[in-house]
Design a protein around this motif. Structure first.
Motif, mmCIF file in Angstrom:
data_model
loop_
_atom_site.group_PDB
_atom_site.id
_atom_site.type_symbol
_atom_site.label_atom_id
_atom_site.label_comp_id
_atom_site.label_asym_id
_atom_site.label_seq_id
_atom_site.Cartn_x
_atom_site.Cartn_y
_atom_site.Cartn_z
ATOM 1 N N HIS A 76 0.815 -1.225 0.000
ATOM 2 C CA HIS A 76 0.000 0.000 0.000
ATOM 3 C C HIS A 76 0.842 1.264 0.000
ATOM 4 O O HIS A 76 0.329 2.344 -0.283
ATOM 5 C CB HIS A 76 -0.944 0.003 1.204
ATOM 6 C CG HIS A 76 -1.824 -1.190 1.256
ATOM 7 N ND1 HIS A 76 -2.798 -1.416 0.310
ATOM 8 C CD2 HIS A 76 -1.864 -2.253 2.087
ATOM 9 C CE1 HIS A 76 -3.409 -2.567 0.573
ATOM 10 N NE2 HIS A 76 -2.851 -3.091 1.646
ATOM 11 N N GLY A 77 2.114 1.128 0.359
ATOM 12 C CA GLY A 77 2.974 2.301 0.385
ATOM 13 C C GLY A 77 4.364 1.899 0.836
ATOM 14 O O GLY A 77 4.529 0.894 1.545
ATOM 15 N N ILE A 78 5.362 2.644 0.388
ATOM 16 C CA ILE A 78 6.755 2.397 0.783
ATOM 17 C C ILE A 78 7.355 3.718 1.245
ATOM 18 O O ILE A 78 7.342 4.701 0.516
ATOM 19 C CB ILE A 78 7.567 1.806 -0.390
ATOM 20 C CG1 ILE A 78 7.015 0.425 -0.761
ATOM 21 C CG2 ILE A 78 9.050 1.720 -0.029
ATOM 22 C CD1 ILE A 78 7.653 -0.203 -1.974
ATOM 23 N N LYS A 135 4.116 -0.915 3.757
ATOM 24 C CA LYS A 135 2.827 -1.315 4.326
ATOM 25 C C LYS A 135 2.262 -2.387 3.404
ATOM 26 O O LYS A 135 2.080 -2.145 2.206
ATOM 27 C CB LYS A 135 1.892 -0.110 4.394
ATOM 28 C CG LYS A 135 2.329 0.864 5.470
ATOM 29 C CD LYS A 135 1.337 1.988 5.685
ATOM 30 C CE LYS A 135 1.809 2.870 6.803
ATOM 31 N NZ LYS A 135 1.213 2.519 8.105
#
Lengths: 456, 456
Positions: A304-306, A326
């Motif tokens: 979902h995100g880095i 995430k």
């Protein structure tokens, strides 16, 4: 005075839309601590609404996080008791510059109301309250006993409501549970959800050097945790969508031949609809399984995100000391998220490139649910949807997770009716979330009809 | 009155440190538009410094971006002309919470001055200005003709200075160029840089669906640009550090057997020092090449940040419509960054998973430089360092890029003396950047000595 509930809902529709706008304008983002006061205000708003409707018992119940709102109106011990669950918290709004109108200024365009939380879940709660109100004002009383439990942490893992439900089985005792937090196939095709995937939400934290480094001075010998995360995530799930956690595949459930055939045949052409909604020419994922099976019961792994390094304007040649991804997994109903966390951890340790330290955080998990359609409450929902929409509902798996549904199933032993009125293009969790005002009204009428059908 | 330049530098050292603190406190971050005014103020500060020193010609030269500061003092047509280059802009400061003291409040701890820009490059400019000042105040004149060119966009690609140098070869004509923007091996081991890598800095933008999606509703069939980027980046460079751009490997330069042996033998035990500085037990990268070769001439590919989705507090189950990676390559001196960009583009198109659109942006590039040590200016630098440090300098490759060095080499045809006074643990580009006050003072003395040695 309206003579029928349908008339009442018709005459008062504008007032319900106004109430919805008022509630939506409260930015009750549960995961961001700066919105704590807003989340509380959104709880107060719906609590007051229940008091106004005439509920004899209304309580705000504190938790370690955001409060629960509980309402109870027991009209007749010979009638069944329905527990209605919803959540008054909403998702964050980023990327905020992709919203056509400010995310917390509800506006109506082309028959839809646009606002964060419109579809997920405020309009779906308010349409149930409108249905209850139509019974109270037209018939002078509710047809069945009603318990209402609204939480403010659904988008943040729902730890508070989980503890409360587990400890208060007696208070919440009910013959059935109603949840309106899902969507229909299409505005002309009502549906009931017969299965929800569970979820495991984690953070994977990779460390390299003790401090951020300059890529000129150290590039070529330095660990780069961002690149290590890329290697790791590409090993945990390949381009083909296959997840490389062996234990997961061994634990997958059997599904019925009938459902498999429905997935394979896809009579509602949902694959085409998915491509249209996403604006893509081809679906991505496990080619060996039909798209409906991939959405309904296949496990997924999504990043979902880095976080880490530099993502601002311009060029910064940093190699970060740490990077965080995430990552969540969607899971079929039989899998236990905490157990899957152990398998994920093992796979991560195995696949992380050499020269890095890695640790995992289990942010939250919730089991999925599988509904047995063979009970009178599901049948009442089927009849109500058929009556209002003029078309039989289909049974669908929903890819999203409503962990509380599994908990109600386990703690209360009551059937869970997942009858949602969202539409596939509502954009829950995305910019420009909306809810159809036509669905808002049809939903009220359907729930009012459903309440009549479950009364003895 | 001081009788010698060394005495002058000793007596006035406190004043030079104060001037450094004043200049460092101006947050001249060139890549962030909100700091535009600060960058201008930092230029004004150093312009005023040159005026105060007595430079007869001082100009601020506008560019499309941040201004150049130019100073000129031609003392004798029979003396050689030295062009000194530096940059008054600094890197961004994130992650700001890892700084022990605020990044733009210069403080002295344990003999070091801590501030963003301390080592890169403000202290290294001021030590040269102090050396010039010691000649002016003690000897009454400069020993050679001096031209000074300071830019404010080095950390942002330096487009303005590139255009200016290309168009003003006559104005900038010089017998040698001095750049103090590198570091020594160790405080007891002076060094001169005989090669710098070039750089190519890009953004890789991957698109999937037309809007952000909910991973519950679409996970299993939706494109996830974050995951596609992970797959792509793990294919562009493997865990083994090998870059998968075939044209790049075909174009790598030959290196001398003597230098290869120096890298293999690593007599200064730089590998151990690198492990210590980074706080790691093993180096990461291409095992087939010695660490010094990997730092000096091997190409590298680093990801500096990945944007897209959600990286805040808590759990948001979004699949982003788009994800962006900041990726740079360090290149040996013979490679042309724009040509490498074409090779990278080809490799990206080849390795991107199916179902995604990808585009690349060439943010900036600069060629590397290879120095021929066989000239009198490099010999003067060697003698000055030996005199002040009491030890012969070694010749080292520097992994970092100073694209302007290559341009001076090409446009002016003058030897570039890369004599830096930073230390390996200065943390340029990282939190808690510092510069040693001992090096500040030794640097002044060395440059004053160097100026004397190049005079005829």
């Amino acid at each position: 005075m309206a003579a029928t509930r349908d008339q009442y809902l018709e005459e008062h529709n504008g007032r319900f839309v106004e109430a919805l706008q008022e509630w939506l304008a409260i930015p009750s983002i549960s995961t961001l601590s700066e919105h704590q006061e807003d989340v509380y205000m959104a709880a107060e708003w719906v609590r007051n609404r229940l008091v106004y409707m005439g509920f004899p018992e209304v309580r705000t119940i504190p938790t370690n996080g955001h409060p629960l709102v509980y309402g109870e109106w027991l009209v007749d011990p010979h009638q069944p008791t329905l527990l209605f669950y919803g959540h008054y918290d909403v998702q964050p709004v980023d990327p905020v510059d992709e919203w056509q109108s400010p995310p917390f200024e509800p506006v109506i365009r082309d028959g839809n109301i646009y606002c964060r939380g419109a579809s997920d879940d405020k309009a779906q709660i308010l349409l149930v309250l409108a249905a209850l109100e139509s019974w109270i004002r037209v018939d002078g009383r509710l047809p069945v006993n009603i318990k209402i439990l609204l939480e403010g942490e659904e988008e943040a893992g729902g730890a508070g409501v989980d503890r409360f439900v587990s400890k208060n089985a007696e208070l919440l005792e009910a013959d059935a549970v109603l949840i309106c937090d899902t969507h229909m196939v299409d505005i002309s095709q009502p549906s009931i959800i017969n299965g929800l995937r569970g979820i495991l939400y984690t953070e994977i934290i990779v460390s390299g050097a003790k401090t951020d480094l300059h890529s000129g001075s150290y590039g070529g010998v330095a660990p780069n945790p961002l690149h290590a995360l890329c290697v790791l995530l590409s090993r945990l799930k390949g381009e083909d969508g296959v997840i490389h956690i062996p234990e997961l595949h061994e634990a997958l459930p059997e599904v019925s031949a009938a459902e498999k055939e429905f997935w394979r045949e896809d009579p509602l052409r949902i694959e085409d609809a998915l491509c249209r909604e996403m604006g893509v020419e081809q679906l991505v994922g496990e080619n060996d399984f039909p798209p409906l099976e991939r959405l309904g019961v296949r496990p997924t792994l999504e990043v979902h995100g880095i976080r880490g390094g530099f993502t601002g304007q311009g060029a910064k040649t940093v190699i970060p000391a740490e990077a965080v991804a995430k990552v969540s997994l969607r899971l079929p109903a039989n899998l236990v998220p905490d157990e899957v966390f152990g398998w994920l951890k093992k796979a991560v340790k195995q696949h992380i490139p050499a020269g890095y330290a890695v640790r995992l955080v289990n942010l939250h998990g919730g089991r999925g649910v599988a509904v047995n359609p063979d009970n009178s409450y599901i049948q009442a929902a089927t009849a109500a949807l058929s009556a209002i929409y003029g078309r039989e509902p289909v049974f669908m798996r929903e890819g999203g997770s409503i962990p509380i549904a599994a908990l109600f199933d386990a703690v209360l032993g009551a059937p869970v009716v997942l009858m949602g009125f969202g539409l596939p293009d509502d954009g829950a969790h995305a910019p420009n979330e909306k809810f159809s005002l036509e669905q808002f009204h049809l939903g009220m009428r359907t729930v009012a009809e459903f309440l009549g059908k479950i009364a003895r």
